[in-house]
Design a protein around this motif. Structure first.
Motif, PDB file in Angstrom:
ATOM      1  N   MET A  51      36.513  31.438  40.099  1.00  0.00           N
ATOM      2  CA  MET A  51      37.472  31.934  41.066  1.00  0.00           C
ATOM      3  C   MET A  51      37.683  33.440  40.914  1.00  0.00           C
ATOM      4  O   MET A  51      37.708  33.943  39.793  1.00  0.00           O
ATOM      5  N   ALA A  52      37.833  34.133  42.021  1.00  0.00           N
ATOM      6  CA  ALA A  52      38.205  35.549  41.972  1.00  0.00           C
ATOM      7  C   ALA A  52      39.626  35.653  42.514  1.00  0.00           C
ATOM      8  O   ALA A  52      39.918  35.206  43.622  1.00  0.00           O
TER       9      ALA A  52
ATOM     10  N   ASP B 299      33.993  33.564  55.095  1.00  0.00           N
ATOM     11  CA  ASP B 299      35.443  33.700  54.943  1.00  0.00           C
ATOM     12  C   ASP B 299      36.114  32.650  55.815  1.00  0.00           C
ATOM     13  O   ASP B 299      35.552  32.210  56.815  1.00  0.00           O
ATOM     14  N   TYR B 300      37.308  32.219  55.389  1.00  0.00           N
ATOM     15  CA  TYR B 300      38.001  31.159  56.107  1.00  0.00           C
ATOM     16  C   TYR B 300      39.502  31.333  55.907  1.00  0.00           C
ATOM     17  O   TYR B 300      39.943  31.850  54.883  1.00  0.00           O
ATOM     18  N   ARG B 301      40.277  30.895  56.881  1.00  0.00           N
ATOM     19  CA  ARG B 301      41.697  31.192  56.870  1.00  0.00           C
ATOM     20  C   ARG B 301      42.443  30.593  55.662  1.00  0.00           C
ATOM     21  O   ARG B 301      43.189  31.276  54.995  1.00  0.00           O
ATOM     22  N   TYR B 302      42.218  29.300  55.408  1.00  0.00           N
ATOM     23  CA  TYR B 302      42.885  28.669  54.259  1.00  0.00           C
ATOM     24  C   TYR B 302      41.871  27.826  53.490  1.00  0.00           C
ATOM     25  O   TYR B 302      41.625  26.676  53.866  1.00  0.00           O
ATOM     26  N   MET B 303      41.317  28.355  52.429  1.00  0.00           N
ATOM     27  CA  MET B 303      40.292  27.622  51.684  1.00  0.00           C
ATOM     28  C   MET B 303      40.845  26.345  51.043  1.00  0.00           C
ATOM     29  O   MET B 303      40.138  25.369  50.906  1.00  0.00           O
ATOM     30  N   CYS B 304      42.125  26.368  50.629  1.00  0.00           N
ATOM     31  CA  CYS B 304      42.653  25.206  49.897  1.00  0.00           C
ATOM     32  C   CYS B 304      43.052  24.073  50.839  1.00  0.00           C
ATOM     33  O   CYS B 304      43.342  22.969  50.395  1.00  0.00           O
ATOM     34  N   SER B 305      43.069  24.358  52.149  1.00  0.00           N
ATOM     35  CA  SER B 305      43.438  23.299  53.087  1.00  0.00           C
ATOM     36  C   SER B 305      42.342  22.247  53.137  1.00  0.00           C
ATOM     37  O   SER B 305      41.238  22.462  52.629  1.00  0.00           O
ATOM     38  N   ASP B 306      42.644  21.141  53.752  1.00  0.00           N
ATOM     39  CA  ASP B 306      41.657  20.064  53.831  1.00  0.00           C
ATOM     40  C   ASP B 306      40.374  20.530  54.530  1.00  0.00           C
ATOM     41  O   ASP B 306      39.284  20.361  53.983  1.00  0.00           O
ATOM     42  N   PRO B 307      40.454  21.178  55.718  1.00  0.00           N
ATOM     43  CA  PRO B 307      39.210  21.661  56.338  1.00  0.00           C
ATOM     44  C   PRO B 307      38.494  22.709  55.490  1.00  0.00           C
ATOM     45  O   PRO B 307      37.255  22.758  55.482  1.00  0.00           O
TER      46      PRO B 307
ATOM     47  N   HIS C  24      41.442  33.844  53.407  1.00  0.00           N
ATOM     48  CA  HIS C  24      42.394  34.784  54.022  1.00  0.00           C
ATOM     49  C   HIS C  24      43.803  34.550  53.481  1.00  0.00           C
ATOM     50  O   HIS C  24      44.624  35.442  53.480  1.00  0.00           O
ATOM     51  N   CYS C  25      44.055  33.299  53.085  1.00  0.00           N
ATOM     52  CA  CYS C  25      45.415  32.860  52.740  1.00  0.00           C
ATOM     53  C   CYS C  25      46.390  33.342  53.827  1.00  0.00           C
ATOM     54  O   CYS C  25      47.366  34.029  53.535  1.00  0.00           O
ATOM     55  N   GLY C  26      46.105  32.968  55.027  1.00  0.00           N
ATOM     56  CA  GLY C  26      46.902  33.462  56.170  1.00  0.00           C
ATOM     57  C   GLY C  26      46.781  34.969  56.201  1.00  0.00           C
ATOM     58  O   GLY C  26      45.679  35.510  56.269  1.00  0.00           O
ATOM     59  N   LEU C  27      47.928  35.649  56.048  1.00  0.00           N
ATOM     60  CA  LEU C  27      47.884  37.104  55.967  1.00  0.00           C
ATOM     61  C   LEU C  27      48.123  37.592  54.540  1.00  0.00           C
ATOM     62  O   LEU C  27      48.123  38.784  54.281  1.00  0.00           O
ATOM     63  N   ASN C  28      48.334  36.648  53.621  1.00  0.00           N
ATOM     64  CA  ASN C  28      48.611  37.052  52.237  1.00  0.00           C
ATOM     65  C   ASN C  28      47.484  37.905  51.697  1.00  0.00           C
ATOM     66  O   ASN C  28      47.709  38.869  50.968  1.00  0.00           O
ATOM     67  N   ILE C  29      46.246  37.510  52.013  1.00  0.00           N
ATOM     68  CA  ILE C  29      45.096  38.307  51.585  1.00  0.00           C
ATOM     69  C   ILE C  29      44.584  39.137  52.766  1.00  0.00           C
ATOM     70  O   ILE C  29      44.418  40.351  52.666  1.00  0.00           O
ATOM     71  N   ALA C  30      44.388  38.452  53.891  1.00  0.00           N
ATOM     72  CA  ALA C  30      43.754  39.119  55.038  1.00  0.00           C
ATOM     73  C   ALA C  30      44.616  40.240  55.615  1.00  0.00           C
ATOM     74  O   ALA C  30      44.115  41.106  56.324  1.00  0.00           O
ATOM     75  N   GLY C  31      45.905  40.236  55.299  1.00  0.00           N
ATOM     76  CA  GLY C  31      46.778  41.306  55.769  1.00  0.00           C
ATOM     77  C   GLY C  31      46.449  42.642  55.122  1.00  0.00           C
ATOM     78  O   GLY C  31      46.847  43.694  55.605  1.00  0.00           O
TER      79      GLY C  31
ATOM     80  N   LEU D 174      23.888  23.656  47.197  1.00  0.00           N
ATOM     81  CA  LEU D 174      24.498  24.646  46.302  1.00  0.00           C
ATOM     82  C   LEU D 174      24.658  24.057  44.908  1.00  0.00           C
ATOM     83  O   LEU D 174      24.930  22.870  44.757  1.00  0.00           O
ATOM     84  N   ASN D 175      24.505  24.900  43.892  1.00  0.00           N
ATOM     85  CA  ASN D 175      24.791  24.434  42.532  1.00  0.00           C
ATOM     86  C   ASN D 175      25.819  25.302  41.805  1.00  0.00           C
ATOM     87  O   ASN D 175      26.089  25.110  40.628  1.00  0.00           O
ATOM     88  N   ARG D 176      26.388  26.286  42.492  1.00  0.00           N
ATOM     89  CA  ARG D 176      27.499  27.071  41.946  1.00  0.00           C
ATOM     90  C   ARG D 176      28.408  27.425  43.122  1.00  0.00           C
ATOM     91  O   ARG D 176      27.911  27.694  44.214  1.00  0.00           O
ATOM     92  N   VAL D 177      29.731  27.453  42.870  1.00  0.00           N
ATOM     93  CA  VAL D 177      30.655  27.813  43.940  1.00  0.00           C
ATOM     94  C   VAL D 177      31.628  28.888  43.448  1.00  0.00           C
ATOM     95  O   VAL D 177      32.175  28.777  42.347  1.00  0.00           O
ATOM     96  N   VAL D 178      31.816  29.905  44.256  1.00  0.00           N
ATOM     97  CA  VAL D 178      32.807  30.949  43.961  1.00  0.00           C
ATOM     98  C   VAL D 178      33.815  30.955  45.102  1.00  0.00           C
ATOM     99  O   VAL D 178      33.439  31.018  46.270  1.00  0.00           O
ATOM    100  N   VAL D 179      35.111  30.864  44.750  1.00  0.00           N
ATOM    101  CA  VAL D 179      36.147  31.014  45.764  1.00  0.00           C
ATOM    102  C   VAL D 179      36.977  32.239  45.391  1.00  0.00           C
ATOM    103  O   VAL D 179      37.469  32.342  44.266  1.00  0.00           O
ATOM    104  N   ALA D 180      37.111  33.154  46.327  1.00  0.00           N
ATOM    105  CA  ALA D 180      37.978  34.317  46.118  1.00  0.00           C
ATOM    106  C   ALA D 180      39.260  34.020  46.884  1.00  0.00           C
ATOM    107  O   ALA D 180      39.260  33.948  48.106  1.00  0.00           O
ATOM    108  N   ALA D 181      40.345  33.815  46.129  1.00  0.00           N
ATOM    109  CA  ALA D 181      41.603  33.428  46.765  1.00  0.00           C
ATOM    110  C   ALA D 181      42.751  33.829  45.843  1.00  0.00           C
ATOM    111  O   ALA D 181      42.867  34.987  45.493  1.00  0.00           O
ATOM    112  N   CYS D 182      43.552  32.822  45.441  1.00  0.00           N
ATOM    113  CA  CYS D 182      44.709  33.097  44.599  1.00  0.00           C
ATOM    114  C   CYS D 182      44.319  33.013  43.125  1.00  0.00           C
ATOM    115  O   CYS D 182      43.145  33.023  42.788  1.00  0.00           O
ATOM    116  N   SER D 183      45.328  32.904  42.258  1.00  0.00           N
ATOM    117  CA  SER D 183      45.077  32.856  40.824  1.00  0.00           C
ATOM    118  C   SER D 183      44.426  31.533  40.432  1.00  0.00           C
ATOM    119  O   SER D 183      44.811  30.477  40.927  1.00  0.00           O
TER     120      SER D 183
END
Lengths: 142, 662
Positions: B103-104, B48-56, B19-26, B70-79
């Motif tokens: 990454m997306a 989906d999760y509020r802040y993927m880069c945070s510790d949680p 979500h990146c707070g509201l940066n994306i989810a907004g 899992l053997n592949r991971v995709v995160v859709a977030a920032c650059s």
């Protein structure tokens, strides 16, 4: 008739154009949501095959984005892109695809505004040209 | 190793929408995007999760990797240019190869640039994630390459920024080459009389540092030299430097000055901004480092009087046949400290600089007020050599002006306050007026200094000067301006006008940008890797920035940034090795026909075609390969591809966007 929503596939180099597009985002510059970027390390990486594949499958436009001449992170990859671009435009015409559907632009990491402008302008141009003639599947046998 | 479908070892993909707070989810409905991939082939889990880069957020990924195997991971977030390293590290901690991550970029390239088109942004985000998933499915594990680092640095530019950076690195024990294009180090600071707001004597605080550079056992000074080309990469740069001929042997000259005394040629002295004169054989100023003379061949008449004079001193330092010399340096890190040029005020025609002798720049004023300058520190106006009784300062010349330079040059307000103070100090009855738009006195002790200058009787008029006119008989100047506080047009006569000319990137910035492959921002100054978090790095690993090369700044900021750049540069230098991305070319010898196209295209000579039992085959030297992929873009048989950017992966991204869409 359904509204025509152009699809543009952009192949952008990691160092200049992709970074420029990032800057457009961080600067909150708005542009049409018609473009999808595929990040490569250098515009020289873009094989003619990628472009033909994009058109074959019905993309309405393809943008190749590289560093300005002389600024290529890999010395001269952008010149390779330029050569292929010029040849491909001719090839596209032979194939019955308007060559204007393929564009090559030099956009630096600092040119976020320019990236947005180019996408805007290119989208307009594609909108005028209308959907790709290959959308019908006529040439899908290629 | 064959690339392609046979390597898709039953992918078990985890998809995470931030979500990146509201940066994306907004803008984007992240829940809906995650939902779209719940039943997607190969995707085991989609959340989906509020802040993927945070510790949680990172913990969530790690837990899922263990839980769902899992053997592949995709995160859709920032650059990916921002957080790809973060997530690569995260999945590596859970035991996955870090290159099995994709990454997306749905923030910079979607929510932030399509803010008001929610529906289209949602569609685009789903497309972007689909592309990432299709690429991820085809990702292959890669092993990083470690390369050794040359424990030496090059500092380009010998102003106060370069001096500070070089001394810091040299004190840490690294060998430093300092390359300075002028015959002396010291830069602009060496030309200043005093520094604001403390009124320290500029050369008194800089001079000892210049001497330290010359004497430091770890610093090799290449003055009067220019960088011509830079090749290689972090830890392993190869630099070519051109040493221009001084026509005076550095090791022979003891700076006695006998040559200058006999030289019959006098030309305007560029170190005094042309206000004074120097000889054809000269030393820029008494504190110059290296303390060696040089001959300006353009004005020298080759009378050889200096050769005689030198021999009379028992030396033979002058050599008219000296040739330019090319030097090659191997360094692990490069610091760019090339400083600034002054804005050319002839472009601001309304102020008459270049036409009216008594209109001068702030840097020219600096030389007039400097004891080492052409007037010995007495401020005299150029037209008649008389002390000015009425002096005007015009601010923001070239700065904060969309038709010149949009940015604030940051030092001119304080420089003018200092000059105004110096005039009042030398002659309290001098009438001093400052024409300004805003006075920016933001640093430590700056506002206090502003107040002090106000109390000294300097007058401040708020308004941009529209015109400076000259009385041709007296060479006095009339300044016309709207006082925006009173709304009245003021016209005042002065004996001298000082233009607070702004800072611009040096004229050779473009050459250096091309040689180093670094970027510049639209203002022309070198671009940092991130404006907040990586202010002294460039986009090119191993190349760092400091001082006004990066943007206008004052001396305290310059020195702080120089020390920061030295500290950053010391990281690879002291580690002794760097990890290079294993993104290199790879040849499928089954397909390679040995046509040599790749060999001719490679800009680095990393590919060689060798004879094997099965005919000619291309081979890649991985340590030399830089990973651009120009070879694979050209290969007619699809035999050569790039790791992590394979044909299969890119074609899959294209198809993810197009197939089944129409």
């Amino acid at each position: 008739m359904k509204e025509f929503k152009p699809l543009i596939i952009g192949f952008t180099c990691n160092w200049c154009t992709y970074a420029g597009a990032d800057l457009a985002g961080t600067s909150r510059v708005q542009y049409p949501p018609s473009i999808r970027l595929i990040r490569v390390m250098c515009s020289g990486r873009v094989s003619p095959e990628f472009i033909l594949e994009a058109f074959k499958n019905g993309a309405d436009g393809v943008l190749i984005g590289g560093c300005h001449p002389g600024d290529c992170h890999y010395l001269r990859g952008n010149y390779m892109a330029l050569r292929r671009f010029l040849l491909l435009r001719r090839l596209l015409r032979e194939m019955g695809i308007e060559p204007e559907r393929l564009r090559l632009e030099w956009i630096s990491a600092a040119e976020g505004g320019r990236f947005a402008e180019i996408v805007k302008e290119f989208t307009e141009q594609i909108r005028k040209l209308g959907p790709s003639p290959l959308k019908s599947g006529a040439l899908r046998r290629l | 190793m064959a690339q392609g479908t046979n390597h898709e070892d039953s992918p078990r993909i985890g998809v995470y929408i931030c979500h990146c707070g509201l940066n994306i989810a907004g803008v984007i409905d992240c829940e809906k995007v995650a939902e779209a991939f719940k039943d997607y082939p190969g995707v085991v889990v989609s959340k989906d999760y509020r802040y993927m880069c945070s510790d949680p957020g990172q913990e969530l990924i790690k837990e899922d990797i263990r839980k769902y195997n899992l053997n592949r991971v995709v995160v859709a977030a920032c650059s990916p240019r921002m957080h790809e390293p973060t997530f690569r590290k995260c999945i590596a901690e859970a035991g996955l190869n870090p290159y099995l991550f994709e990454m997306a970029n749905i923030r910079e390239m979607c929510s932030w640039c399509h803010t008001h088109q929610r529906e289209a942004a949602n569609e685009k985000a789903i497309d972007m994630v689909r592309m990432a998933v299709e690429k991820a499915r085809r990702l292959q594990p890669l092993e990083t390459i470690e390369v050794p680092v040359t424990p030496k640095a090059m500092v380009i530019g010998g102003g106060v920024a370069g001096i500070q950076a070089a001394l810091d690195l040299a004190d840490m024990g690294f060998k430093v080459y300092m390359v300075e294009k002028s015959p002396t180090i010291g830069g602009k600071m060496a030309l200043l009389d005093k520094t604001f707001p403390t009124l320290d004597c500029s050369i008194c605080i800089l001079g000892p540092k210049m001497v330290d550079v010359a004497r430091h056992p770890n610093i090799e000074l290449l003055s009067y030299s220019e960088v011509t080309s830079v090749d290689g990469f972090i830890g392993n740069f190869k630099v070519k430097v051109l040493k221009k001929p001084r026509y005076v042997k550095e090791e022979e000259c003891n700076a006695c000055g006998a040559c200058t005394e006999v030289c019959p040629v006098e030309v305007p002295n560029e170190w005094d901004m042309g206000l004074g004169v120097r000889k054809a054989i000269y030393r820029p100023f008494p504190q110059a480092v290296p303390s060696v003379f040089l001959i300006d061949k353009d004005s020298c008449i080759e009378c050889e009087s200096c050769v005689e004079a030198c021999r009379e001193q028992g030396r033979d330092a002058i050599d008219f046949n000296m040739k330019p010399e090319e030097v090659e340096l191997d360094v692990g890190a490069i610091i760019v400290a090339t400083g600034f040029d002054l804005y050319d005020p002839t472009k601001a025609r309304e102020y008459g600089y270049g036409r009216y002798p008594n209109v001068i720049t702030n840097l020219e004023f600096e030389r007039l007020v400097n004891a080492a300058g052409p007037t010995g520190g007495v401020v005299l106006r150029p037209s008649d050599g008389r002390p000015p009784r009425r002096v005007a300062f015009i601010q923001c010349v070239g700065s904060r002006n969309v038709s010149a330079r949009e940015y604030c040059s940051r030092i001119c307000c304080m420089a003018t306050l200092k000059h105004a103070h110096q005039l009042k100090e030398k002659s309290p009855s001098t009438e001093v007026v400052v024409f300004y738009m805003d006075l920016r006195s933001f640093g430590k002790g700056y506002e206090e200094f502003y107040r002090r200058v106000q109390e000294e009787g300097v007058r401040f008029i708020r308004g941009r000067v529209s015109k400076v006119l000259e009385n041709p008989d007296t060479h006095n100047l009339v300044v016309r301006c709207e006082d925006t506080l009173s709304g009245e047009i003021v016209e005042m006569e002065f004996d001298m006008v000082v233009l607070a000319a702004g800072l611009t990137p040096p004229s050779d910035a473009e050459h250096l940008q091309k040689a180093l492959k670094i970027s510049r921002s639209p203002d022309g100054f070198f671009l940092e890797a991130h404006p907040k978090l990586r202010p002294v790095e460039t986009h090119v690993p191993g190349i760092y920035l400091c001082g006004t090369a990066q943007g206008p700044k004052d001396i305290p900021d310059t020195v702080a940034q120089a020390s920061a750049a030295a500290a950053q540069a010391s990281i690879p230098l002291s580690a002794g090795k760097v990890v290079v991305e294993p993104i290199t070319a790879q040849v499928n010898e089954e397909l390679c026909g040995g046509c040599r196209i790749c060999e001719s295209i490679c800009a680095y000579g990393a590919i060689a075609v060798v004879e094997t039992e099965r005919g000619a085959k291309a081979r890649v030297h991985e340590a030399i390969c830089q990973g651009c992929g120009a070879c694979s873009g050209a290969c007619p048989s699809g035999a050569i591809t790039m790791k992590h950017f394979t044909d299969t992966q890119i074609l899959a991204q294209i198809r993810a966007l197009t197939v089944g869409r129409w």
